[in-house]
Design an enzyme around this catalytic site. Structure first.
Site, PDB file in Angstrom:
ATOM      1  N   THR A 176      66.907  25.828 -54.261  1.00 49.75           N
ATOM      2  CA  THR A 176      66.026  24.723 -54.449  1.00 49.75           C
ATOM      3  C   THR A 176      64.987  24.785 -55.273  1.00 49.75           C
ATOM      4  O   THR A 176      64.299  26.004 -55.496  1.00 49.75           O
ATOM      5  CB  THR A 176      65.540  24.260 -52.924  1.00 49.75           C
ATOM      6  OG1 THR A 176      64.712  22.938 -53.025  1.00 49.75           O
ATOM      7  CG2 THR A 176      64.612  25.071 -52.289  1.00 49.75           C
ATOM      8  N   GLU A 322      66.581  23.533 -47.286  1.00 52.56           N
ATOM      9  CA  GLU A 322      66.180  24.506 -46.447  1.00 52.56           C
ATOM     10  C   GLU A 322      66.884  24.117 -44.705  1.00 52.56           C
ATOM     11  O   GLU A 322      66.696  24.662 -44.015  1.00 52.56           O
ATOM     12  CB  GLU A 322      64.969  24.554 -45.886  1.00 52.56           C
ATOM     13  CG  GLU A 322      63.988  25.194 -47.358  1.00 52.56           C
ATOM     14  CD  GLU A 322      63.943  24.145 -48.326  1.00 52.56           C
ATOM     15  OE1 GLU A 322      64.217  22.919 -48.527  1.00 52.56           O
ATOM     16  OE2 GLU A 322      62.699  24.313 -49.132  1.00 52.56           O
ATOM     17  N   LYS A 431      61.151  13.075 -58.034  1.00 57.69           N
ATOM     18  CA  LYS A 431      62.735  13.590 -57.576  1.00 57.69           C
ATOM     19  C   LYS A 431      63.229  12.305 -58.452  1.00 57.69           C
ATOM     20  O   LYS A 431      63.145  10.943 -58.085  1.00 57.69           O
ATOM     21  CB  LYS A 431      62.899  13.250 -56.127  1.00 57.69           C
ATOM     22  CG  LYS A 431      64.224  13.781 -55.853  1.00 57.69           C
ATOM     23  CD  LYS A 431      64.585  14.168 -54.277  1.00 57.69           C
ATOM     24  CE  LYS A 431      65.434  15.278 -54.368  1.00 57.69           C
ATOM     25  NZ  LYS A 431      65.994  15.515 -52.791  1.00 57.69           N
ATOM     26  N   TRP A 436      65.190  17.441 -58.695  1.00 52.68           N
ATOM     27  CA  TRP A 436      63.669  17.569 -58.800  1.00 52.68           C
ATOM     28  C   TRP A 436      63.167  17.853 -60.252  1.00 52.68           C
ATOM     29  O   TRP A 436      63.974  18.573 -61.035  1.00 52.68           O
ATOM     30  CB  TRP A 436      63.284  19.101 -58.166  1.00 52.68           C
ATOM     31  CG  TRP A 436      63.507  18.830 -56.559  1.00 52.68           C
ATOM     32  CD1 TRP A 436      64.247  19.329 -55.730  1.00 52.68           C
ATOM     33  CD2 TRP A 436      62.631  17.669 -55.722  1.00 52.68           C
ATOM     34  NE1 TRP A 436      64.067  19.079 -54.511  1.00 52.68           N
ATOM     35  CE2 TRP A 436      63.072  17.995 -54.625  1.00 52.68           C
ATOM     36  CE3 TRP A 436      61.795  16.777 -55.916  1.00 52.68           C
ATOM     37  CZ2 TRP A 436      62.613  17.366 -53.159  1.00 52.68           C
ATOM     38  CZ3 TRP A 436      61.215  16.173 -54.755  1.00 52.68           C
ATOM     39  CH2 TRP A 436      61.585  16.435 -53.564  1.00 52.68           C
TER      40      TRP A 436
HETATM   41  P1  AMP Z   1      66.478  19.055 -51.553  1.00 58.65           P
HETATM   42  O1  AMP Z   1      65.933  20.369 -51.058  1.00 58.65           O
HETATM   43  O2  AMP Z   1      66.452  19.240 -52.835  1.00 58.65           O
HETATM   44  O3  AMP Z   1      67.433  18.382 -50.714  1.00 58.65           O
HETATM   45  O4  AMP Z   1      65.023  17.919 -51.244  1.00 58.65           O
HETATM   46  C1  AMP Z   1      64.854  17.666 -50.017  1.00 58.65           C
HETATM   47  C2  AMP Z   1      63.557  16.755 -50.072  1.00 58.65           C
HETATM   48  O5  AMP Z   1      63.876  15.499 -50.778  1.00 58.65           O
HETATM   49  C3  AMP Z   1      62.745  16.224 -48.844  1.00 58.65           C
HETATM   50  O6  AMP Z   1      61.766  17.130 -48.206  1.00 58.65           O
HETATM   51  C4  AMP Z   1      62.235  14.778 -49.271  1.00 58.65           C
HETATM   52  O7  AMP Z   1      60.874  14.986 -49.887  1.00 58.65           O
HETATM   53  C5  AMP Z   1      63.381  14.262 -50.104  1.00 58.65           C
HETATM   54  N1  AMP Z   1      64.096  13.703 -49.461  1.00 58.65           N
HETATM   55  C6  AMP Z   1      65.580  13.563 -48.848  1.00 58.65           C
HETATM   56  N2  AMP Z   1      66.102  12.587 -48.311  1.00 58.65           N
HETATM   57  C7  AMP Z   1      65.230  11.575 -48.233  1.00 58.65           C
HETATM   58  C8  AMP Z   1      65.129  10.482 -47.660  1.00 58.65           C
HETATM   59  N3  AMP Z   1      66.232   9.670 -47.208  1.00 58.65           N
HETATM   60  N4  AMP Z   1      64.068   9.766 -47.939  1.00 58.65           N
HETATM   61  C9  AMP Z   1      63.019  10.216 -48.575  1.00 58.65           C
HETATM   62  N5  AMP Z   1      62.968  11.543 -49.079  1.00 58.65           N
HETATM   63  C10 AMP Z   1      64.088  12.127 -48.951  1.00 58.65           C
END
Ligand code: AMP
Length: 533
Positions: A176, A322, A431, A436
């Site tokens: 990530t 994570e 995002k 990211w």
């Molecule tokens: P990743 O590790 O790339 O899957 O990113 C995780 C992050 O994405 C989380 O900590 C949030 O900041 C964002 N995220 C994931 N799902 C949501 C959601 N349903 N609404 C808003 N932010 C989200």
């Protein structure tokens, strides 16, 4: 007495014994559909596992994949962990330098790559030490002589003899991106994947069952595609993969043709699907009540409402790399059944209720915030599928509290019914379309331009991508510069989707008394920014 191990070996054997006649459908690069049965999938997954062993795979070795969503990727999902290896899915959208770093850090020994992605691999091949490259001839072109041919390997392979796997053994991994520094690796054990599958399959959450036709639109290089390939095989559901064709008409054709009942992806995909449905009403006939799991970024209330008009149901979920990733999923709890229409939609737009064995708390100034739906705090989580550390990276240990909670960096409220709602993000990231972009990296690069005195990058809302980076730039005294000039300067260093469309030139960037850029203020100031192409 020895405990029964929770491993993917059981999931594969179960599929072999019980679901041989379930179907797996994949869209190929030439748009044709590839179909076969679970029986064939299991046979080939075993053959691939056997082939990897005969190529020298040892317990704990990482096998990277650079692949779209299709049957061969699913074969790798099971073959690698059941042969004792670790499935390492690589994000093909990253800059080749980042992919090379990740491959090196994970010490991947083998790579399975789609033939159509070989040009991407060529961009970083010279900088990584992969021992064996196995090419899937998806498009039918001949496999270059220096590589292994996936089909030939399977054809001559001995059936996999499964080594004794312990449930705590690593089965998968994923990297990530962070605010600063390099991408960070997270390892998933057999046990964590199995428990995550059991919890997400339950009725209130994804409710994924044998009668479903399931399409993970979310790329299989994202958090092992939210666990759905594992869960679907555990239940013997029909699985449908979109291959590289992620445009809305191709997806809708697939949903209609294969009678999809459950799909999953990031909001950008669903916004495009909604536009297609609205611009050509009546063109597609989808299964009534088709469930669309939306996560990775926030599902807007307006989107949930709009899909309801088509009889399609958005299920909003939250997760992180994570956390394997699913942590919360939105469903209608008993006590919220009586809510009025508008209240119901506001509740459905929240990120949801934690899964069983997944604990949440919101921490504010060292204390746990009350579950009152208004006090904000940082979301902290723990549970059997939450990572306990990053792979070989001691520097980030402060992401975990002394008592084992993981600090997510998301700011939330939790209401009295237990619905978690994300209100902001501490992470200095953008995002865009589920991927990211590091504002800190863009700022650092911009600061290296001779005409730039200082720069800040913030996320601004965007209807299609969710967010896009906006660069706010202070030029050196007496200098002038254009957006094109600055974008061209950034271009060689970053993936294309990282490059800001817009640059705003200002006299000063607001800072706190300790000299930190006031990102929240800038986000607020530019939240209605519309000039994006
Ligand atoms: P990743 O590790 O790339 O899957 O990113 C995780 C992050 O994405 C989380 O900590 C949030 O900041 C964002 N995220 C994931 N799902 C949501 C959601 N349903 N609404 C808003 N932010 C989200």
């Amino acid at each position: 007495m020895m405990q029964f191990p929770l491993t993917l070996v059981h999931v594969l054997e179960r599929a072999e014994k019980l679901f041989g006649r379930s179907e797996i459908v994949s869209r190929l690069p030439d748009r044709g559909l590839h179909r076969y049965s679970y029986a064939e999938f299991c046979r080939r997954a075993r053959a691939l596992g056997g082939a990897l062993q005969s190529l020298g795979l040892e317990r704990g070795d990482r096998v990277a994949t650079l692949m779209w969503n299709h049957y061969a990727h699913l074969e790798a999902y099971f073959a690698v962990p059941c042969a004792g290896g670790v499935l390492h899915t690589l994000n093909l959208r990253l800059h080749p330098d980042d992919i090379a770093y990740i491959v090196g850090h994970a010490r991947d020994r083998f790579l399975i790559v789609d033939d159509v992605l070989l040009p991407l691999f060529e961009k970083f091949r010279a900088t990584v030490g992969i021992e064996k490259v196995i090419v899937v001839p998806l498009s039918g072109s001949p496999v270059p002589g220096q590589h292994e041919d996936y089909e030939a390997l399977i054809a001559r392979s001995e059936r996999l003899s499964m080594p004794a796997i312990h449930e705590e053994d690593a089965a998968g991994m994923c990297y990530t991106s962070g605010t600063t520094g390099r991408p960070k690796g997270v390892i998933y054990s057999h046990r964590s994947i199995v428990l995550h599958s059991l919890a997400t399959a339950t009725v209130d959450y994804l409710g994924l069952g044998n009668g479903d036709a399931v399409c993970p639109v979310v790329p299989m290089f994202h958090v092992n595609a939210w666990g759905i390939p594992f869960t679907a095989v555990m239940m013997g559901a029909k699985l449908v993969f979109p291959g590289p064709h992620l445009d809305a008409p191709s997806l809708l054709d697939l949903f209609q043709g294969e009678r999809m009942t459950l799909t999953a992806g990031v909001p950008t995909i669903w916004m495009a699907i909604l536009q297609a449905l609205e611009s050509e009403p009546g063109r597609w006939r989808l299964e009534r009540g088709l469930r669309m799991v939306v996560g990775g970024a926030a599902a807007a209330e307006s989107m949930i409402r709009a899909f309801d008009k088509f009889g399609l149901r958005v299920i909003h979920g939250w997760g992180m790399t994570e956390t394997s990733p699913v942590g919360t999923v939105n469903f209608v709890k008993r006590e919220t059944v009586a809510l009025s229409g508008d209240e119901r939609y506001a509740a459905r737009a929240k990120q949801g209720i934690p899964l069983p064995f997944f604990e949440v708390r919101a921490m504010s100034a060292g204390d746990e915030a009350p579950w009152d739906g208004s006090t904000m705090g940082e979301l902290q989580v723990r549970g059997p599928w939450v990572a306990a550390a990053y792979h070989e990276l001691a520097a980030e240990a402060d992401k975990w509290t002394a008592d084992g909670w993981f600090r997510t960096g998301d700011i939330v409220t939790i209401d009295p019914c237990g619905y978690v709602k994300i209100t902001d993000r501490m992470k200095d990231l953008v995002k865009s379309g589920g991927e990211w972009i590091s504002s800190v990296d863009l700022e650092g690069a911009l600061a290296g331009h001779p005409k730039v005195a200082e720069a800040a990058v913030v996320a601004v809302p965007h209807t299609h991508w969710g967010e896009r980076p906006l660069a706010i730039v202070v030029l050196e005294n007496g200098e002038s510069a254009t957006a094109e000039e600055l974008r061209d300067f950034l271009a060689p260093r970053f993936a294309k989707f990282w490059l800001p469309e817009n640059f705003v030139f200002v006299g000063e960037i607001p800072r706190t008394s300790t000299g930190k850029v006031m990102k929240a203020k800038l986000r607020e100031q530019f939240k209605d920014w519309k000039k994006l192409e």
